[in-house]
Each structure stands twice: as C-alpha cells, then as structure tokens.
Write a protein that holds these residues in place. Structure first.
Motif, PDB file in Angstrom:
ATOM      1  N   ALA A   1      -1.529  -4.599  -7.751  1.00  0.00           N
ATOM      2  CA  ALA A   1      -2.565  -5.623  -7.659  1.00  0.00           C
ATOM      3  C   ALA A   1      -2.236  -6.724  -8.647  1.00  0.00           C
ATOM      4  N   LEU A   2      -1.465  -7.703  -8.199  1.00  0.00           N
ATOM      5  CA  LEU A   2      -0.939  -8.716  -9.096  1.00  0.00           C
ATOM      6  C   LEU A   2      -1.581 -10.066  -8.818  1.00  0.00           C
ATOM      7  N   PRO A   3      -1.583 -10.950  -9.824  1.00  0.00           N
ATOM      8  CA  PRO A   3      -2.039 -12.307  -9.592  1.00  0.00           C
ATOM      9  C   PRO A   3      -1.057 -13.051  -8.702  1.00  0.00           C
ATOM     10  N   ALA A   4      -1.465 -14.238  -8.284  1.00  0.00           N
ATOM     11  CA  ALA A   4      -0.637 -14.996  -7.353  1.00  0.00           C
ATOM     12  C   ALA A   4       0.731 -15.304  -7.917  1.00  0.00           C
ATOM     13  N   THR A   5       0.867 -15.338  -9.254  1.00  0.00           N
ATOM     14  CA  THR A   5       2.141 -15.653  -9.859  1.00  0.00           C
ATOM     15  C   THR A   5       3.081 -14.469  -9.866  1.00  0.00           C
ATOM     16  N   GLY A   6       2.614 -13.266  -9.519  1.00  0.00           N
ATOM     17  CA  GLY A   6       3.440 -12.073  -9.625  1.00  0.00           C
ATOM     18  C   GLY A   6       3.964 -11.605  -8.278  1.00  0.00           C
ATOM     19  N   THR A   7       4.747 -10.527  -8.324  1.00  0.00           N
ATOM     20  CA  THR A   7       5.220  -9.894  -7.114  1.00  0.00           C
ATOM     21  C   THR A   7       4.895  -8.418  -7.220  1.00  0.00           C
ATOM     22  N   ALA A   8       4.713  -7.756  -6.083  1.00  0.00           N
ATOM     23  CA  ALA A   8       4.359  -6.346  -6.109  1.00  0.00           C
ATOM     24  C   ALA A   8       5.459  -5.545  -6.786  1.00  0.00           C
ATOM     25  N   PHE A   9       5.066  -4.579  -7.586  1.00  0.00           N
ATOM     26  CA  PHE A   9       6.018  -3.756  -8.316  1.00  0.00           C
ATOM     27  C   PHE A   9       5.864  -2.323  -7.854  1.00  0.00           C
ATOM     28  N   ALA A  10       6.893  -1.797  -7.229  1.00  0.00           N
ATOM     29  CA  ALA A  10       6.896  -0.398  -6.807  1.00  0.00           C
ATOM     30  C   ALA A  10       8.309   0.113  -7.026  1.00  0.00           C
ATOM     31  N   PRO A  11       8.511   0.926  -8.070  1.00  0.00           N
ATOM     32  CA  PRO A  11       9.875   1.342  -8.424  1.00  0.00           C
ATOM     33  C   PRO A  11      10.404   2.421  -7.492  1.00  0.00           C
ATOM     34  N   GLY A  12      10.489   2.090  -6.203  1.00  0.00           N
ATOM     35  CA  GLY A  12      10.835   3.087  -5.210  1.00  0.00           C
ATOM     36  C   GLY A  12      12.180   3.752  -5.448  1.00  0.00           C
ATOM     37  N   LEU A  13      13.180   2.978  -5.915  1.00  0.00           N
ATOM     38  CA  LEU A  13      14.505   3.545  -6.102  1.00  0.00           C
ATOM     39  C   LEU A  13      14.539   4.596  -7.204  1.00  0.00           C
ATOM     40  N   LEU A  14      13.593   4.521  -8.135  1.00  0.00           N
ATOM     41  CA  LEU A  14      13.572   5.529  -9.188  1.00  0.00           C
ATOM     42  C   LEU A  14      13.286   6.920  -8.625  1.00  0.00           C
ATOM     43  N   ARG A  15      12.584   6.992  -7.502  1.00  0.00           N
ATOM     44  CA  ARG A  15      12.240   8.299  -6.931  1.00  0.00           C
ATOM     45  C   ARG A  15      13.493   9.062  -6.515  1.00  0.00           C
ATOM     46  N   ALA A  16      14.564   8.330  -6.264  1.00  0.00           N
ATOM     47  CA  ALA A  16      15.825   8.993  -5.918  1.00  0.00           C
ATOM     48  C   ALA A  16      16.572   9.489  -7.158  1.00  0.00           C
ATOM     49  N   HIS A  17      16.022   9.187  -8.341  1.00  0.00           N
ATOM     50  CA  HIS A  17      16.657   9.604  -9.596  1.00  0.00           C
ATOM     51  C   HIS A  17      15.713  10.535 -10.359  1.00  0.00           C
ATOM     52  N   ARG A  18      15.112  11.458  -9.650  1.00  0.00           N
ATOM     53  CA  ARG A  18      14.193  12.402 -10.288  1.00  0.00           C
ATOM     54  C   ARG A  18      14.986  13.397 -11.126  1.00  0.00           C
ATOM     55  N   LEU A  19      14.625  13.498 -12.392  1.00  0.00           N
ATOM     56  CA  LEU A  19      15.314  14.427 -13.289  1.00  0.00           C
ATOM     57  C   LEU A  19      14.734  15.830 -13.209  1.00  0.00           C
ATOM     58  N   PHE A  20      13.415  15.907 -13.052  1.00  0.00           N
ATOM     59  CA  PHE A  20      12.812  17.232 -12.977  1.00  0.00           C
ATOM     60  C   PHE A  20      11.392  17.142 -12.457  1.00  0.00           C
ATOM     61  N   GLU A  21      10.862  18.284 -12.026  1.00  0.00           N
ATOM     62  CA  GLU A  21       9.446  18.523 -11.785  1.00  0.00           C
ATOM     63  C   GLU A  21       9.115  19.856 -12.445  1.00  0.00           C
ATOM     64  N   SER A  22       7.925  19.954 -13.026  1.00  0.00           N
ATOM     65  CA  SER A  22       7.580  21.184 -13.726  1.00  0.00           C
ATOM     66  C   SER A  22       6.069  21.321 -13.800  1.00  0.00           C
ATOM     67  N   SER A  23       5.593  22.559 -13.837  1.00  0.00           N
ATOM     68  CA  SER A  23       4.173  22.828 -14.049  1.00  0.00           C
ATOM     69  C   SER A  23       3.916  23.322 -15.468  1.00  0.00           C
ATOM     70  N   ASP A  24       4.918  23.258 -16.325  1.00  0.00           N
ATOM     71  CA  ASP A  24       4.830  23.750 -17.702  1.00  0.00           C
ATOM     72  C   ASP A  24       5.046  22.578 -18.658  1.00  0.00           C
ATOM     73  N   LEU A  25       4.040  22.256 -19.484  1.00  0.00           N
ATOM     74  CA  LEU A  25       4.152  21.117 -20.381  1.00  0.00           C
ATOM     75  C   LEU A  25       5.252  21.299 -21.414  1.00  0.00           C
ATOM     76  N   ASP A  26       5.444  22.513 -21.901  1.00  0.00           N
ATOM     77  CA  ASP A  26       6.518  22.740 -22.872  1.00  0.00           C
ATOM     78  C   ASP A  26       7.884  22.478 -22.249  1.00  0.00           C
ATOM     79  N   ASP A  27       8.031  22.884 -21.000  1.00  0.00           N
ATOM     80  CA  ASP A  27       9.282  22.620 -20.289  1.00  0.00           C
ATOM     81  C   ASP A  27       9.458  21.116 -20.085  1.00  0.00           C
ATOM     82  N   ALA A  28       8.378  20.421 -19.733  1.00  0.00           N
ATOM     83  CA  ALA A  28       8.451  18.971 -19.547  1.00  0.00           C
ATOM     84  C   ALA A  28       8.834  18.273 -20.842  1.00  0.00           C
TER      85      ALA A  28
END
Length: 340
Positions: free
Chosen positions: A11-38
């Motif tokens: 949700a950007l002002p007229a001077t901005g452009t939409a920001f969605a770092p879609g390419l970062l999703r292809a660089h996922r380092l990990f997923e975890s359900s344990d905070l200590d592991d994260a």
C-alpha cells in the motif's frame, strides 16, 4: 505490544511502486517450528543474538529467505510468534529493517521506533538492536557490510535510525530494490557477474544515500592544500585511470581504484573533481561505454546488445542505452546494425 494489525508494504503512495520480494521465496534457507532452531540458523547468516517468545507459543512456524548481492544481504524473517529479538551490538554491518506484514517496536541507536509497512529503522555497527515483533510480523532485512559501504563512499558514515519509507527521496531506492527482487533476469545477471554485482551494490548504496539522512561517523578535517598539490593530483588521476583501463572488465569499487592510485578515497575524489570535474566512477563508466562500442562495432557472430551491456558492467539495458546514446549520438542497436 499493541494488538496485531496487518500492515502491507504494497500500500504505497503515488510516488512509490509495489514491493513484493517474490524472488526471495526461491532462496528459502529454512523453515522451523522451534525458536531455538530458528535462532541458531539465523545466527549463521546474521550474527549471534537472543530470541525470546513473549507469549504462550501459538505453534507458529519460522522461516528465513536470504540472498547476497556482493556486500549486501537481503532477506525476510518470520517467527510466527510474539517474539523479542535482542542483539547486544550489531557487528560490522548496517542493519536496515521494516515489516512486510505485522509490526514491531524497535530499539535502534538508543531510539524507540515503530516498524511496519511504512516505517522502519537503520541500526549502525556497534549499536544495540532490540525488536518486539507481532505474531504476524514478517521482517524485511537489509544487511550492508560496513567495508563495502565505505568502499563506495570513501568515508565511515551513520544513517539516521528512523526510516520513513514514504519519503519522496527514497522512492528511487525502493523502486530499484523492487526491480532487483522481482526480475529473475536481473537477479541472475547480478549473481553471475561480479562486475554487475558491484554496480548493483553501488547503485543501491547511492540511492539510499540520496534518500535517507546520514552524517559522517568521523568529522571531516579540512587541511590546507599544500604547494604542488595540483601536480600531485594530476599524477594520482593518471595512476587511477591507468588502473581502470587495465581492469575495466573486472569488478571495481571506489576503494580499489584509490588503493591502486596510492591515495585515500577522499583524496581520489578530490583529485578527480579538481583535474577532470567528474568522479572516478563516471570516468570508469565512460571507459566501459567505449569498450562496449568497440565490441558492438566488431559485430561478432551471435552478439547482442544485452550481452555486451552485462559484460561491460551495465545491469540495466535501458540505462545503458541512454548513456550510450548520450555519449555517441546513436543507440547501441544502431551501432550493431551498422556492423552487420
């Protein structure tokens, strides 16, 4: 913390452009359900820190996406819990953070700040960073290595810790960041070519400097100009140009050129300003444009304008074409067609 409320950087002002770092999703380092592991996994990428759940666990999952572009690291972090991150002192980098979703209350450079989709923070090396994150918070983090930054600026500096993403002066930086993280072709070029990676570093750094307030971390001392300084500066410029001519097809930062000339970056900048009325990087760009023209006029089989631009360190074809036309009075395509 206040109740979680979604905040979208889209949700950007007229001077901005939409920001969605879609390419970062292809660089996922990990997923975890344990905070200590994260915490352990994030520490390997960023630095050691403390991580604490502030409420009864909800069973959320953590993740981190991360990619490096030269001396810049870009990533997203989500914990899925109401969490406190505590970094006793940021190591040898500048940390920039805002929220793609959710919100955070942040201590950075001894200031309490709110981070969401429109506001963020910049934490200087050596400063403490503490963030209380809402359970729906996904952070966008940008890691600027201190030495990389100084290699482009020639000085230690400190950004203002409050980041206003709606500031008009920051929109060019936001647009470039969006382009990098949404264009697969550009990301591939940056990762494949050290020259293009360094040019992308330089562009992101200078757009950030133009849009985000900053100060010298060490006050500049102005010394009297000694007799004979003009001749010395001319010699410095000659050494720098000779190095650029010999290494124009390599990744070069301002600090590399200054080291080859045997002077500090500030001395190099001053010498070029006085002798040539332009910056060393402008001279390097012109050298690379001339090399591009030579290759296009040679008309090798199968050569394309895009390939020549990337090989010569130009990440953006449109900007390359504009600079080429301004320098030579014709488009790169015209030069290539004339060679056929």
């Amino acid at each position: 913390m206040r109740p979680a409320a979604a905040s979208s950087f889209d949700a950007l002002p007229a001077t901005g452009t939409a920001f969605a770092p879609g390419l970062l999703r292809a660089h996922r380092l990990f997923e975890s359900s344990d905070l200590d592991d994260a915490r352990e996994r994030i520490s390997r990428v960023m630095q050691p820190h403390r991580l604490q759940a502030l409420e009864r666990p909800r069973g959320g999952r953590s993740h981190m996406d991360f990619v490096r572009v030269g001396g810049i690291g870009l990533g997203t972090i989500r914990f899925g819990e109401t969490t406190r991150v505590d970094v006793s002192h940021v190591e040898d980098y500048h940390l920039l953070m805002f929220c793609l979703q959710g919100h955070a209350e942040v201590l950075a450079d001894d200031r309490m700040l709110q981070a969401d989709g429109r506001h963020g923070m910049v934490c200087a090396p050596g400063s403490r960073f503490v963030a209380d994150l809402s359970p729906d918070c996904e952070q966008f983090v940008l890691r600027l290595d201190r030495r990389m930054l100084e290699s482009h600026t020639g000085r230690p500096l400190r950004f203002d810790s409050a980041l206003d993403l709606q500031r008009p002066a920051l929109q060019a930086w936001r647009a470039q960041l969006h382009l990098l993280l949404s264009s697969e072709a550009l990301m591939q070029a940056v990762q494949a070519s050290p020259i293009v990676a360094v040019e992308m570093e330089r562009l992101l750094v200078h757009l950030l400097l133009a849009g985000q307030p900053w100060t010298d971390d060490v006050p500049l001392r102005i010394a009297a100009r000694p007799a004979g300084a003009g001749a010395s500066q001319a010699a410095c410029v000659r050494r720098a140009i000779a190095h650029m001519e010999a290494h124009a097809d390599e990744a070069l930062r301002l600090a590399d050129i200054a080291a080859a000339a045997g002077v500090s970056v500030r001395t190099l900048l001053d010498a070029f300003h006085r002798v040539r009325d332009e910056s060393p990087m402008q001279t390097l760009r012109d050298l690379r444009l001339a090399r591009a023209r030579q290759r296009l006029r040679a008309g090798e089989d199968g050569i394309t304008v895009a390939a020549v631009a990337l090989d010569c360190g130009f990440a953006h074809l449109s900007r390359f074409a504009q600079a080429y036309r301004a320098r030579f009075g014709e488009s790169p395509s015209d030069t290539l067609r004339a060679a056929d």
